[in-house]
Scaffold this motif. Structure first.
Motif, mmCIF file in Angstrom:
data_model
loop_
_atom_site.group_PDB
_atom_site.id
_atom_site.type_symbol
_atom_site.label_atom_id
_atom_site.label_comp_id
_atom_site.label_asym_id
_atom_site.label_seq_id
_atom_site.Cartn_x
_atom_site.Cartn_y
_atom_site.Cartn_z
ATOM 1 N N TYR A 53 8.421 5.320 9.215
ATOM 2 C CA TYR A 53 7.924 6.114 8.153
ATOM 3 C C TYR A 53 6.654 5.209 7.695
ATOM 4 C CZ TYR A 53 7.206 6.917 3.154
ATOM 5 O OH TYR A 53 6.756 7.277 1.998
ATOM 6 N N SER A 54 6.519 4.200 8.146
ATOM 7 C CA SER A 54 5.227 3.425 7.704
ATOM 8 C C SER A 54 4.177 3.863 8.583
ATOM 9 C CB SER A 54 5.141 1.846 7.863
ATOM 10 O OG SER A 54 5.415 1.522 8.994
ATOM 11 N N ILE A 55 4.370 4.244 9.871
ATOM 12 C CA ILE A 55 3.318 5.046 10.765
ATOM 13 C C ILE A 55 2.918 6.257 10.448
ATOM 14 C CG2 ILE A 55 3.061 5.745 12.930
ATOM 15 C CD1 ILE A 55 2.812 2.850 13.037
ATOM 16 N N TYR A 56 3.870 7.167 9.797
ATOM 17 C CA TYR A 56 3.586 8.308 9.256
ATOM 18 C C TYR A 56 2.599 8.198 7.903
ATOM 19 C CZ TYR A 56 4.292 12.083 5.885
ATOM 20 O OH TYR A 56 4.093 13.096 4.790
ATOM 21 N N LEU A 57 3.151 7.303 7.101
ATOM 22 C CA LEU A 57 2.177 7.091 5.940
ATOM 23 C C LEU A 57 1.001 6.684 6.266
ATOM 24 C CD1 LEU A 57 2.488 7.360 2.881
ATOM 25 C CD2 LEU A 57 3.094 5.042 2.723
ATOM 26 N N ALA A 58 0.823 5.448 7.161
ATOM 27 C CA ALA A 58 -0.475 5.087 7.575
ATOM 28 C C ALA A 58 -1.403 5.990 8.066
ATOM 29 C CB ALA A 58 -0.403 3.716 8.367
ATOM 30 N N ALA A 59 -0.841 7.170 8.645
ATOM 31 C CA ALA A 59 -1.695 8.042 9.293
ATOM 32 C C ALA A 59 -2.405 9.102 8.153
ATOM 33 C CB ALA A 59 -1.020 8.932 10.395
ATOM 34 N N GLN A 60 -1.738 9.147 7.000
ATOM 35 C CA GLN A 60 -2.437 10.049 5.990
ATOM 36 C C GLN A 60 -3.868 9.650 5.726
ATOM 37 O OE1 GLN A 60 -0.251 12.561 4.935
ATOM 38 N NE2 GLN A 60 0.843 11.550 6.891
ATOM 39 N N PRO A 61 -4.720 10.689 5.465
ATOM 40 C CA PRO A 61 -5.765 10.734 5.230
ATOM 41 C C PRO A 61 -6.262 10.036 3.791
ATOM 42 C CG PRO A 61 -5.280 13.025 5.005
ATOM 43 C CD PRO A 61 -4.254 12.351 5.539
ATOM 44 N N LYS A 62 -7.238 9.465 3.583
ATOM 45 C CA LYS A 62 -7.641 8.839 2.408
ATOM 46 C C LYS A 62 -7.695 10.083 1.179
ATOM 47 C CE LYS A 62 -11.280 5.947 4.817
ATOM 48 N NZ LYS A 62 -12.445 5.538 4.993
ATOM 49 N N ASP A 63 -7.637 9.643 0.105
ATOM 50 C CA ASP A 63 -7.420 10.516 -1.198
ATOM 51 C C ASP A 63 -8.149 9.849 -2.312
ATOM 52 O OD1 ASP A 63 -5.125 8.809 -2.030
ATOM 53 O OD2 ASP A 63 -3.939 10.008 -0.952
ATOM 54 N N ASN A 64 -7.991 10.527 -3.461
ATOM 55 C CA ASN A 64 -8.387 9.920 -4.713
ATOM 56 C C ASN A 64 -7.668 8.604 -4.961
ATOM 57 O OD1 ASN A 64 -10.546 11.995 -4.955
ATOM 58 N ND2 ASN A 64 -9.064 12.897 -5.972
ATOM 59 N N ASN A 65 -6.471 8.568 -4.935
ATOM 60 C CA ASN A 65 -5.674 7.547 -5.224
ATOM 61 C C ASN A 65 -5.725 6.270 -4.280
ATOM 62 O OD1 ASN A 65 -4.941 8.452 -7.804
ATOM 63 N ND2 ASN A 65 -3.201 9.588 -6.553
ATOM 64 N N HIS A 66 -6.274 6.535 -3.045
ATOM 65 C CA HIS A 66 -6.126 5.535 -1.789
ATOM 66 C C HIS A 66 -7.402 5.565 -1.151
ATOM 67 C CE1 HIS A 66 -1.909 6.429 -2.842
ATOM 68 N NE2 HIS A 66 -1.644 5.144 -2.479
ATOM 69 N N PRO A 67 -8.511 5.423 -1.775
ATOM 70 C CA PRO A 67 -9.835 5.501 -1.112
ATOM 71 C C PRO A 67 -10.141 4.821 0.171
ATOM 72 C CG PRO A 67 -10.154 4.198 -3.058
ATOM 73 C CD PRO A 67 -8.798 4.564 -3.126
ATOM 74 N N TYR A 68 -9.454 3.736 0.433
ATOM 75 C CA TYR A 68 -9.278 2.976 1.739
ATOM 76 C C TYR A 68 -8.424 3.354 2.691
ATOM 77 C CZ TYR A 68 -12.436 -0.174 -0.845
ATOM 78 O OH TYR A 68 -13.812 -0.692 -1.409
ATOM 79 N N GLY A 69 -7.581 4.610 2.369
ATOM 80 C CA GLY A 69 -6.503 4.944 3.351
ATOM 81 C C GLY A 69 -5.234 4.283 3.084
#
Length: 325
Positions: A53-69
């Protein structure tokens, strides 16, 4: 499916199969030491499930809530894995104390030894492969998962040696002694993973990573780059975030400053084994910089060049220009 996901899935399926084999060996033998090994395999399966699950989540692109990914979730994954290993080690030690006063009757040791020997070989090969690929892909989660499988293999090898010794000598207390030794070994490795994850979550500086960045800068420096200071390096999953101050000649135009910064950014991204995001603050040079500035035909030079300052961790990470050292 990404390479990271395939590797974690391989770890998960391997862990599930080996866990079943180890519990079969435990029920055949009633060995406290084999139970120790089987209990750790439960941790492998749970940790690999969360790692997927963490590999899947870490691969998500940056967004407004997570500017550093989303890469920091990998530190949490390592924390969970270390915590589960630590809990497993504690349970193993408790059961070892229990069996001192209420010993179990051992049987079918040859079959049990054969089964767990096979699991040790498979764990070592799969663990080595996943850890090697994790380093190549810059994934802390895969590195931790591969290392965990190798630790499991080492503990199983120790268990097999102890069981063979017990079989040859007939000393049944060796079974409990093995569980204590392996339980303590597992606790220690759980602590190391916990320490690594907490350091990452608190943005602790990775000394080896900083050294690698500084070495790349030193080996590829341009004469226009008078000094680099206040360098900071943080890892977020499979990306690096680096910020620093770059001193350039004060008569450079904004376009020229931008070009030099772009060159530096490109060099680091080309030379480093991991994708790097650079944030560079440009500083104008001061008269005090002249003594170590190597710019040729400088129109504003007030002092002769006298010394070349090698970029090292100590002067590049300090929050001051080199002449203030």
């Amino acid at each position: 499916m990404s390479k990271q996901k395939r590797l974690v899935l391989l770890s998960l399926l391997t862990g599930l199969g080996l866990m079943i084999i180890k519990f079969v060996a435990y029920f055949l033998t009633a060995s406290n030491a084999i139970f120790t090994d089987a209990a750790e395999s439960i941790v492998n399966v749970i940790a690999s499930s969360f790692a997927f699950y963490s590999i899947y989540l870490a691969a998500q692109p940056k967004d407004n809530n997570h500017p550093y990914g989303h890469g920091k979730v990998e530190f949490f994954s390592v924390f969970l894995e270390g915590g589960l290993i630590f809990i497993a080690g504690s349970i193993i030690l408790v059961k070892g104390f229990y069996n001192i006063f209420f010993p179990s009757t051992l049987s079918n040791l040859e079959e049990g030894i054969g089964l767990v020997s096979v699991t040790a070989l498979i764990n070592f090969v799969i663990g080595f492969y996943i850890m090697k690929r994790g380093r190549a892909l810059g994934s802390l989660t895969l590195e931790a998962d591969g290392k965990h499988l190798q630790v499991d293999a080492y503990s199983t090898i120790g268990l097999v040696v102890g069981l063979i010794l017990m079989k040859l000598t007939g000393l049944k207390w060796i079974d409990i002694a093995i569980s204590f030794a392996l339980g303590s070994f597992i606790l220690y490795n759980g602590y190391k993973l916990l320490r690594q994850s907490v350091g990452g979550l608190m943005d602790e500086s990775d000394v080896d990573l900083v050294k690698e960045v500084v070495q790349v800068l030193q080996e590829n420096r341009h004469t226009d780059w008078i000094d680099i200071h206040n360098l900071r390096v943080q890892r977020y999953g499979n990306e690096l975030h680096v910020d620093c101050h770059l001193t350039l000649p004060n008569y450079y135009s904004l376009t020229k400053v931008h070009d030099e910064i772009s060159i530096l950014d490109k060099i680091v991204n080309t030379k480093m084994s991991i994708e790097t995001e650079f944030f560079i603050h440009a500083d104008p040079c001061l008269p005090e910089c002249c003594s170590y500035c190597q710019v040729k035909d400088c129109p504003i030079r007030s002092k002769e060049f006298t010394v070349e300052i090698e970029w090292q961790v100590e002067n590049v990470t300090a929050n001051r220009k080199h002449f203030l050292s």
